[in-house]
Every structure is written in structure tokens, then in C-alpha cells.
Design a protein around this motif. Sequence first.
Motif, mmCIF file in Angstrom:
data_model
loop_
_atom_site.group_PDB
_atom_site.id
_atom_site.type_symbol
_atom_site.label_atom_id
_atom_site.label_comp_id
_atom_site.label_asym_id
_atom_site.label_seq_id
_atom_site.Cartn_x
_atom_site.Cartn_y
_atom_site.Cartn_z
ATOM 1 N N GLY A 30 0.797 -1.213 0.000
ATOM 2 C CA GLY A 30 0.000 0.000 0.000
ATOM 3 C C GLY A 30 0.829 1.262 0.000
ATOM 4 O O GLY A 30 2.061 1.223 -0.105
ATOM 5 N N SER A 63 -4.480 3.596 1.291
ATOM 6 C CA SER A 63 -4.875 2.680 0.218
ATOM 7 C C SER A 63 -3.989 1.453 0.273
ATOM 8 O O SER A 63 -2.769 1.564 0.499
ATOM 9 N N ARG A 65 -3.739 -3.107 -0.977
ATOM 10 C CA ARG A 65 -4.259 -4.350 -1.550
ATOM 11 C C ARG A 65 -3.380 -5.486 -1.044
ATOM 12 O O ARG A 65 -2.306 -5.261 -0.497
ATOM 13 N N TYR A 66 -3.836 -6.706 -1.245
ATOM 14 C CA TYR A 66 -3.023 -7.883 -0.953
ATOM 15 C C TYR A 66 -2.434 -8.398 -2.262
ATOM 16 O O TYR A 66 -3.072 -8.316 -3.317
ATOM 17 N N TRP A 73 -3.617 -10.165 -7.213
ATOM 18 C CA TRP A 73 -3.958 -9.018 -6.387
ATOM 19 C C TRP A 73 -5.407 -9.130 -5.940
ATOM 20 O O TRP A 73 -6.275 -9.490 -6.734
ATOM 21 N N ASN A 75 -8.508 -7.445 -2.851
ATOM 22 C CA ASN A 75 -8.859 -6.447 -1.850
ATOM 23 C C ASN A 75 -9.324 -7.090 -0.546
ATOM 24 O O ASN A 75 -9.659 -8.274 -0.501
ATOM 25 N N GLU A 76 -9.380 -6.272 0.479
ATOM 26 C CA GLU A 76 -9.857 -6.668 1.796
ATOM 27 C C GLU A 76 -11.368 -6.474 1.855
ATOM 28 O O GLU A 76 -11.869 -5.362 1.643
ATOM 29 N N ALA A 79 -12.593 -3.831 4.524
ATOM 30 C CA ALA A 79 -11.986 -2.497 4.471
ATOM 31 C C ALA A 79 -13.045 -1.435 4.762
ATOM 32 O O ALA A 79 -14.246 -1.702 4.710
ATOM 33 N N HIS A 82 -13.658 1.236 -0.722
ATOM 34 C CA HIS A 82 -12.864 0.900 -1.905
ATOM 35 C C HIS A 82 -12.942 2.077 -2.864
ATOM 36 O O HIS A 82 -13.985 2.736 -2.953
ATOM 37 N N THR A 85 -10.190 0.455 -7.299
ATOM 38 C CA THR A 85 -9.065 -0.476 -7.450
ATOM 39 C C THR A 85 -8.547 -0.980 -6.116
ATOM 40 O O THR A 85 -8.245 -2.138 -5.963
ATOM 41 N N ASN A 86 -8.461 -0.088 -5.154
ATOM 42 C CA ASN A 86 -7.810 -0.397 -3.880
ATOM 43 C C ASN A 86 -8.787 -0.434 -2.716
ATOM 44 O O ASN A 86 -9.855 0.164 -2.764
ATOM 45 N N SER A 87 -8.362 -1.126 -1.664
ATOM 46 C CA SER A 87 -9.075 -1.088 -0.390
ATOM 47 C C SER A 87 -8.655 0.195 0.330
ATOM 48 O O SER A 87 -7.515 0.657 0.187
#
Length: 91
Positions: A30, A63, A65-66, A73, A75-76, A79, A82, A85-87
Amino acid sequence: MLERKLLKDRAQVTFVLPADIPPGPVSVVGDFNGWKPGAHTLEPRSDGMRAVTVGLSAKRVHSFRYLAAGDYWFNEGHADGHDGTNSLLHT
């Protein structure tokens, strides 16, 4: 899953996933680690989960991601939001 502990001017956030889903190594990537894969790799815990704890600046939106083996890739699900794209994580 996210576990949070608020400190005076920082937050400790523990990123937690099942030990084998997805299989192989997983890291949390992140804005807090320059989006560098492997900087925060989840490690096994005694409760059958795997986790990593990261110290973050308080009162910010982060921001992340895993990243799992095979360039997977994801997301959580727990979270705070969002952005497409990202958590997002609010500290």
C-alpha cells in the motif's frame, strides 16, 4: 480481516487472512510501504490464521491491496471502503 489498535498519534493495524486462502505467500502492499511487494508479508499465527502488523499514521486514509503468489492481487472485504481499485483504511 483488520484488527486495529489506536495509539497516541499512530495506529497499529493487523492484516489477517486464513492460513491457506489464497495458498502461498501473501503480502499487504500500500501507500504506507511504497507499494513494495514483500515489504509486509503475512506470517502464521497460533490461531490458524496469518497476519502482519503495520504502524500507520493516524487520522489518514490509506490505500492498500493484498498480493499473493502468481501475481494475484485482491482487496480486503472488511476495508472501510474501496476506490475502485484499492481497499481503503481510515486510521
